[in-house]
Design an enzyme around this catalytic site. Structure first.
Site, PDB file in Angstrom:
ATOM      1  N   GLY A   8      17.517  34.525  54.895  1.00 33.46           N
ATOM      2  CA  GLY A   8      17.746  33.758  56.262  1.00 33.46           C
ATOM      3  C   GLY A   8      18.321  32.708  55.677  1.00 33.46           C
ATOM      4  CE1 TYR A 142      16.064  37.775  67.555  1.00 36.32           C
ATOM      5  CE2 TYR A 142      16.157  37.917  69.494  1.00 36.32           C
ATOM      6  CZ  TYR A 142      15.890  37.491  68.568  1.00 36.32           C
ATOM      7  OH  TYR A 142      15.819  36.096  68.205  1.00 36.32           O
TER       8      TYR A 142
END
Ligand code: NAD
Ligand code: AKB
Length: 319
Positions: A8, A142
Site C-alpha cells: 500500500g 474498519y
C-alpha cells in the site's frame, strides 16, 4: 541492515514513509508496492517498485523471495469511511491481506509493522484519555478489522515468534498525498480549502473531538516502534500514539491565524459522524512513551503553520 517491503506504498502514509525509509536505510533496500501503479513521471530511480495485491499470497511471497525481504510494513487497507461503504471488500483486504502478510512473514522470517487506528476502539471504550489496555468493541467494519488485526499480530508473535509491532494511529494530517477515505480526512481537506477558497464545509460537526497527528511525527512513530529494543516492549500490537486532540472548530480557529477571514460551515455526513462519535476524544499514549521513548514534535500550532507554508508553496498561492 533491514531489507524492507512496503505494501500500500502509494497511499497517504506510504507516499512519505517510503522516501523516509529509503533516506534512512538506502534506496535499494526499500521496495515499494501497491495494487496501483506509480503515477507517470514518478522517479523510479529512487528505489524498486513491485505490483502486489496483498490478498494474493503468491505475489507477496514472490517479491519477498526476489528481494530477500526481512521486514514488511503492511499499509494496504481500506480506511474507515470506504470500509463502511464496502464492508465485505474491507474484510477481504484488511483481514485477508494481513493474514497473508503474516503467513509469508512466518514462513520467511520477516518482521511486520501493522498500523492500527483509534478506530480499533468503540462506543463502550472510555472516551477521555483512553488507556492502552481497555475495552475494544468497535462498531465499524474498519474497527473490527483493526481490533482483530491487533490480536492476530499478537498471536503470530506469541505462537510463531514473528516480530510483529504496531501503533494505533489517530487521524494523520499531511500535504503530499491525499487521504484515502477516512473519517478524519476533514483535517487534511480543510487546509487545501482554506488556501484555495478561504472557506471549507466540514462533514463532521463543530464539536467532534478526535486525536490527530502531523505526518512527520507519524513517520517517527513507525521507525521508533520498529527500532525499539524488544526487551523493553511489554506491548506490541498496538501502541496508542497521539500528538493532539482537536475539533473542527478549534482547527478552523488556528487556520484563521494564517488565513484571515477563513470561514467554516457544516454539512454533516451521518455515516462519518457516527463513526467519529464511536471513537475516543483523546487517547493516553504513556505506554509508548515508557516502552520506546515516543514523543511527538508537533502540536496544533506548529502543524498548522507548517501545513500552511508547505501548501502555499505547493499550490503556488502566496499569502
Ligand atoms: P491510503 O488509503 O491512503 O492508502 C492505502 C493504499 O493501499 C492505497 O495506495 C491503495 O491503492 C492500497 N491498496 C488497497 N487495496 C490493496 C490491495 N488489495 N493490495 C495492495 N494494496 C492495496 O491509506 P493510508 O492513510 O496510507 O493508511 C495506511 C494504513 O495506515 C492503513 O492500514 C490505515 O488503516 C492505517 N491508518 C491510517 C491513518 C490515517 O489517518 N491515514 C490512521 C490510522 C491508521
Ligand atoms: C480514518 O479516519 O479511517 C483513519 C483512521 C483514524 O484510522 N484516518
Amino acid at each position: 541492515m533491514a531489507k524492507i517491503l512496503v505494501t500500500g506504498g502509494l497511499g497517504q502514509i506510504g507516499s512519505e514513509l517510503v522516501p523516509a525509509l529509503r533516506a534512512r536505510y538506502g534506496g535499494e533496500r526499500v521496495v515499494a508496492s501497491d495494487i496501483r501503479l506509480p503515477p507517470a513521471g514518478a522517479n523510479s530511480s529512487d528505489g524498486p517498485f513491485e505490483f502486489i495485491d496483498c490478498t494474493r499470497q503468491s505475489q507477496l511471497r514472490a517479491v519477498v523471495h526476489k528481494h530477500e525481504i526481512d521486514t514488511i510494513y503492511h499499509l494496504a487497507a481500506l480506511l474507515s469511511a470506504v470500509a463502511e461503504e464496502k464492508p465485505h471488500i474491507a474484510w477481504d483486504v484488511n483481514m485477508g491481506g494481513l493474514y497473508r502478510v503474516l503467513e509469508v512473514a512466518r514462513a520467511d522470517g520477516c518482521a511486520v509493522f501493522f498500523p492500527s487506528s483509534i478506530g480499533a476502539f468503540g462506543p463502550s471504550t472510555p472516551k477521555e484519555a483512553t488507556p492502552q489496555d481497555t475495552i475494544q468493541r468497535p462498531t465499524t467494519m474498519y474497527g473490527v478489522t483493526k481490533a482483530a488485526g491487533e490480536l492476530l499480530c499478537d498471536y503470530y508473535h506469541e505462537r510463531f515468534h514473528v516480530d510483529t509491532r504496531g501503533v494505533r494511529f489517530p487521524g494523520l494530517v499531511s500535504h503530499m498525498a491525499p487521504p484515502g477515505g477516512g473519517t478524519t480526512d476533514y483535517a487534511v481537506e480543510i487546509f487545501f480549502a482554506a488556501i484555495r477558497h478561504g472557506r471549507y464545509t466540514s462533514f463532521l460537526g463543530p464539536e467532534t473531538r478526535l486525536d490527530m497527528m502531523y505526518m512527520p511525527d507519524a513517520l517517527e512513530a513507525v521507525v521508533g516502534v520498529m527500532e525499539a529494543d524488544p526487551a523493553r516492549l511489554a506491548h506490541r500490537n498496538s501502541f496508542n500514539v497521539t500528538a493532539m486532540s482537536l475539533t473542527p472548530e478549534e482547527l478552523a480557529a488556528e487556520i484563521r491565524r494564517h488565513v484571515p477571514g477563513f470561514e467554516i460551515e457544516y454539512d454533516i455526513d451521518p455515516v462519518r459522524q457516527a463513526i467519529a462519535d464511536s471513537w475516543p476524544d483523546s487517547i493516553d499514549d504513556s505506554a509508548a512513551h515508557a516502552e520506546w521513548d515516543w514523543a511527538p514534535s508537533h502540536d496544533l500550532r506548529s502543524m498548522t503553520a507548517d501545513m500552511i507554508e508547505k501548501l502555499r508553496n505547493k499550490l503556488g498561492i502566496p499569502a
